[in-house]
Design an enzyme around this catalytic site. Structure first.
Site, PDB file in Angstrom:
ATOM      1  CD1 TRP A 129      86.516  99.202  16.020  1.00 26.26           C
ATOM      2  CD2 TRP A 129      88.568  98.627  16.728  1.00 26.26           C
ATOM      3  NE1 TRP A 129      87.285  98.930  14.920  1.00 26.26           N
ATOM      4  CE2 TRP A 129      88.546  98.578  15.317  1.00 26.26           C
ATOM      5  CE3 TRP A 129      89.739  98.300  17.395  1.00 26.26           C
ATOM      6  CZ2 TRP A 129      89.662  98.224  14.559  1.00 26.26           C
ATOM      7  CZ3 TRP A 129      90.862  97.941  16.640  1.00 26.26           C
ATOM      8  CH2 TRP A 129      90.812  97.908  15.244  1.00 26.26           C
ATOM      9  CG  ASP A 131      88.896 104.069  20.617  1.00 24.58           C
ATOM     10  OD1 ASP A 131      89.213 104.993  19.845  1.00 24.58           O
ATOM     11  OD2 ASP A 131      88.984 102.860  20.306  1.00 24.58           O
ATOM     12  CE  LYS A 173      89.904 103.287  11.598  1.00 25.96           C
ATOM     13  NZ  LYS A 173      89.589 102.651  12.863  1.00 25.96           N
TER      14      LYS A 173
HETATM   15  C1  LIG Z   1      90.282 101.810  13.769  1.00 25.71           C
HETATM   16  C2  LIG Z   1      89.985 101.843  15.200  1.00 25.71           C
HETATM   17  C3  LIG Z   1      90.954 101.525  16.165  1.00 25.71           C
HETATM   18  C4  LIG Z   1      92.337 101.048  15.785  1.00 25.71           C
HETATM   19  O1  LIG Z   1      93.159 102.099  15.444  1.00 25.71           O
HETATM   20  P1  LIG Z   1      94.714 101.802  15.130  1.00 25.71           P
HETATM   21  O2  LIG Z   1      95.248 103.157  14.840  1.00 25.71           O
HETATM   22  O3  LIG Z   1      94.746 100.865  13.953  1.00 25.71           O
HETATM   23  O4  LIG Z   1      95.304 101.171  16.332  1.00 25.71           O
HETATM   24  C5  LIG Z   1      90.620 101.638  17.494  1.00 25.71           C
HETATM   25  N1  LIG Z   1      89.395 102.025  17.877  1.00 25.71           N
HETATM   26  C6  LIG Z   1      88.436 102.333  16.984  1.00 25.71           C
HETATM   27  C7  LIG Z   1      87.104 102.788  17.464  1.00 25.71           C
HETATM   28  C8  LIG Z   1      88.702 102.253  15.624  1.00 25.71           C
HETATM   29  O5  LIG Z   1      87.745 102.562  14.733  1.00 25.71           O
END
Ligand SMILES: *Cc1c(COP(=O)(O)O)cnc(C)c1O
Length: 369
Positions: free
Chosen positions: A112, A181, A205
């Site tokens: 990521w 993030d 998530k």
């Molecule tokens: C799933 C994930 C993303 C992507 O998220 P989207 O909402 O699909 O853009 C980005 N960073 C991490 C750490 C993730 O687990």
């Protein structure tokens, strides 16, 4: 919003180990079911609420207050409820935070962060301060290896590498704003918010359903965005308009509100962190004491949320996945870029689900070891 949450029943039931969208607490699903035809006695579904109604504005205010309380967010931080998913914010961060020509620092710790880097590079010069690529992303480069640029506009990290099973356990105090993030581990532990310039997380998530991205930003970082940036993606304009510059993802916001209440009722973030440690230790102990499974990540960097491991004999993988599915243990296949097995243990996953998985793994080893 009076919510009554029910304890999940203990009988054998299926468990969803998906990385995202992922399992929600039963009590939250039940509340959604109740509110769907008639929200707060309004005679209207939550799906039918105008985002400009007093009731919905009040839901947004309450949601922000609940989040502030859970995380002890200081007053000089703004909470934004935006669209686009974390992936859109990979590009929106440099567009909103950097002056023209200013560069940013990025830690490359896995799948990521690589995505975040590739996307940001299209909009800004950037410097990769350290990379775990040489270790095959089995460890996070230690703080003393980060080659920081004191002139960088910010330093970006991925708190939890969802695909690689790595998690930052400490957040350093940096001279430049730390941007994280946290899509896959937000609200699984308390956070030293004042160390961050920006925290962002998609909600599908660990915080509800898809469509919403939370951005927590220190208010001195709100600045006029670059020319050409669409207004709904300007952090400063959205902050001015309480995230209602255009229609926010109302259903996802409502689900977030339920998740925040659920986390609070469970005992807050200290409790979630303790449970997260207990669940992940149960599985890591089972892996480390087995001859069939192997977790290659450096012990101190292992994720407590997305546990990634392999069968020593990869030819057994299909049998493992098939038999697990048969036992009601779903979505255990590792990320396509990494392979192997991945068990995602978000807040909604009860200890009982992890025990079921552990028992299945022991039994699988007994039969195939
Ligand atoms: C799933 C994930 C993303 C992507 O998220 P989207 O909402 O699909 O853009 C980005 N960073 C991490 C750490 C993730 O687990």
């Amino acid at each position: 919003m009076a919510c009554i949450f029910y304890k999940a029943s203990a009988q054998a039931e299926p468990y969803n180990f998906a990385a995202g969208p992922a399992m929600l607490p039963k009590a939250v699903i039940e509340q959604i079911r109740q509110d769907l035809p008639d929200w707060q006695g309004s005679g209207q579904s939550i799906l039918e609420q105008p985002f400009t109604s007093d009731a919905f504005k009040s839901l947004m205010r309450q949601t922000e207050m609940d989040l502030r309380q859970l995380l002890a967010i200081p007053a000089n931080y703004r909470v934004l409820f935006l669209q686009g998913g974390a992936s859109a914010h990979f590009a929106l961060l440099p567009m909103n935070l950097l002056a023209a020509g200013q560069s940013a620092d990025y830690l490359e710790s896995g799948h990521w962060s690589r995505k975040a880097i590739a996307e940001a590079r299209r909009h800004t010069p950037l410097n990769v301060i350290a990379s775990g690529a040489d270790s095959g992303f089995q460890a996070i480069p230690a703080r003393h290896q980060w080659r920081l640029d004191p002139r960088a506009g910010y330093c970006h990290v991925t708190s939890n590498e969802t695909a690689n099973g790595l998690q930052l356990q400490h957040f350093p105090e940096l001279a430049v704003p730390l941007v994280a993030d946290m899509t896959s581990d937000f609200l699984t532990r308390p956070l030293p918010i004042e160390r961050f310039g920006v925290i962002y997380a998609s909600t599908q998530k660990n915080l509800g359903v898809a469509g919403l991205c939370l951005v927590i930003i220190r208010d001195d970082l709100l600045r006029p965005a670059r020319a050409g940036l669409p207004s709904p993606f300007s952090y400063a304009l959205q902050a001015q308009q309480q995230s209602r510059l255009n229609t926010p993802p109302t259903f996802a916001l409502y689900c977030l509100a339920l998740m925040l209440r659920w986390i609070r009722d469970q005992g807050g973030l200290a409790h979630m962190a303790a449970v997260s440690l207990e669940k992940s230790a149960l599985l890591h102990d089972a892996i480390d004491s087995s001859r069939l499974y192997i977790c290659r990540q450096r012990v101190d960097d292992r994720s407590r949320i997305n546990l990634c491991f392999h069968l020593r004999d990869e030819r057994q993988l299909e049998a493992f996945i098939t038999q697990a599915e048969h036992e009601g243990l779903h979505n255990l296949r590792g990320h396509a870029a990494v392979g192997g097995i991945r068990a995602s243990l978000y807040n909604a996953m009860p200890l009982a689900g992890v025990e079921r998985l552990r028992d299945f793994m022991v039994e699988f080893e007994r039969r195939h070891g």
